[in-house]
Motif scaffolding. Structure first.
Motif, mmCIF file in Angstrom:
data_model
loop_
_atom_site.group_PDB
_atom_site.id
_atom_site.type_symbol
_atom_site.label_atom_id
_atom_site.label_comp_id
_atom_site.label_asym_id
_atom_site.label_seq_id
_atom_site.Cartn_x
_atom_site.Cartn_y
_atom_site.Cartn_z
ATOM 1 N N ARG A 9 -12.441 0.478 -0.503
ATOM 2 C CA ARG A 9 -11.226 0.608 -1.010
ATOM 3 C C ARG A 9 -10.206 -0.282 -0.970
ATOM 4 O O ARG A 9 -9.294 -0.188 -1.992
ATOM 5 N N TYR A 10 -10.424 -1.233 0.050
ATOM 6 C CA TYR A 10 -9.264 -2.360 0.071
ATOM 7 C C TYR A 10 -9.462 -3.237 -1.194
ATOM 8 O O TYR A 10 -8.620 -3.591 -2.149
ATOM 9 N N ALA A 11 -10.743 -3.526 -1.665
ATOM 10 C CA ALA A 11 -11.068 -4.416 -2.779
ATOM 11 C C ALA A 11 -10.816 -3.624 -4.155
ATOM 12 O O ALA A 11 -9.792 -4.225 -5.000
ATOM 13 N N ALA A 12 -10.839 -2.417 -4.059
ATOM 14 C CA ALA A 12 -10.407 -1.790 -5.377
ATOM 15 C C ALA A 12 -8.936 -1.598 -5.335
ATOM 16 O O ALA A 12 -8.289 -2.063 -6.675
ATOM 17 N N ALA A 13 -8.171 -1.367 -4.364
ATOM 18 C CA ALA A 13 -6.642 -1.692 -4.311
ATOM 19 C C ALA A 13 -5.850 -3.024 -4.796
ATOM 20 O O ALA A 13 -5.222 -2.914 -5.332
ATOM 21 N N THR A 19 -0.374 -5.611 -3.433
ATOM 22 C CA THR A 19 -0.178 -6.700 -2.516
ATOM 23 C C THR A 19 -1.471 -6.411 -1.509
ATOM 24 O O THR A 19 -1.769 -5.347 -1.495
ATOM 25 N N LYS A 20 -1.586 -7.586 -0.362
ATOM 26 C CA LYS A 20 -2.395 -7.507 0.480
ATOM 27 C C LYS A 20 -1.969 -6.442 1.312
ATOM 28 O O LYS A 20 -3.021 -5.605 1.949
ATOM 29 N N GLU A 26 -3.256 1.195 2.165
ATOM 30 C CA GLU A 26 -4.073 2.178 0.968
ATOM 31 C C GLU A 26 -5.397 2.310 1.526
ATOM 32 O O GLU A 26 -6.156 3.458 1.238
ATOM 33 N N ALA A 27 -6.046 1.540 2.150
ATOM 34 C CA ALA A 27 -7.446 1.504 2.480
ATOM 35 C C ALA A 27 -7.446 2.470 4.065
ATOM 36 O O ALA A 27 -8.809 2.756 4.297
ATOM 37 N N ALA A 37 -4.987 -7.039 9.239
ATOM 38 C CA ALA A 37 -6.228 -6.421 8.386
ATOM 39 C C ALA A 37 -6.384 -6.887 6.994
ATOM 40 O O ALA A 37 -7.652 -7.537 6.701
ATOM 41 N N ALA A 38 -5.522 -7.244 6.334
ATOM 42 C CA ALA A 38 -5.468 -7.722 5.015
ATOM 43 C C ALA A 38 -6.130 -9.101 5.252
ATOM 44 O O ALA A 38 -6.655 -9.567 4.129
#
Length: 146
Positions: A9-13, A19-20, A26-27, A37-38
């Motif tokens: 989900r992070y990669a998709a966002a 932004t990071k 969002e993840a 975390a980012a």
């Protein structure tokens, strides 16, 4: 480590333009630790590989005709389950773990496995092996035929 749902989900966002910190929130990361975390996600090789795969898949889609399927993790429809697994195994944009599982499943159906013997056959083979050698029973004497 494997690509978890949160990392995916992070990669998709991130690829959608966030932004990071926004992508980490969002993840599913808490707002207080989203920046840390980012930073971890940006350095994670699995996340980098997933983002690279998505970028490569998007470039390939732009070069070819646009696809109608909205989910890039599901290959084209197939009537044959073996063909579906083959498509999943060869999909560039799918998760490597899913590709590996598809390859294992496909191999289970296409590669012949030698049959196993039952208990009785194993015992008979063991008896034949044990009865041979130096201490094997001698041949019976020849009989004169009248």
């Amino acid at each position: 480590m494997a690509l978890t749902e949160q990392k995916r989900r992070y990669a998709a966002a991130r690829l959608s333009g966030m932004t990071k910190k926004e992508a980490a929130i969002e993840a599913g990361c808490p707002e207080k630790t989203a920046s840390q975390a980012a930073s971890r996600y940006e350095k994670d090789p699995d996340v980098q590989a997933a983002m690279g795969r998505q970028i490569a898949a998007e470039a390939k889609k732009k070069a070819e005709a646009p696809a109608v399927d909205p989910d890039p993790y599901i290959p084209d429809a197939a009537n044959d389950p073996l063909e579906f697994m083959r498509q999943m195994m060869n999909s560039v944009e799918a998760d490597p773990k899913l590709r590996l599982d598809a390859a294992k499943s496909l191999a289970a159906f296409t590669v012949a496995k030698p049959g196993e013997k039952g208990k009785k056959e194993e015992r008979a083979d063991a008896a034949k092996k044990a009865s041979g050698g130096k201490f094997a029973a001698a041949r019976p004497p020849l009989r004169a035929v009248k």
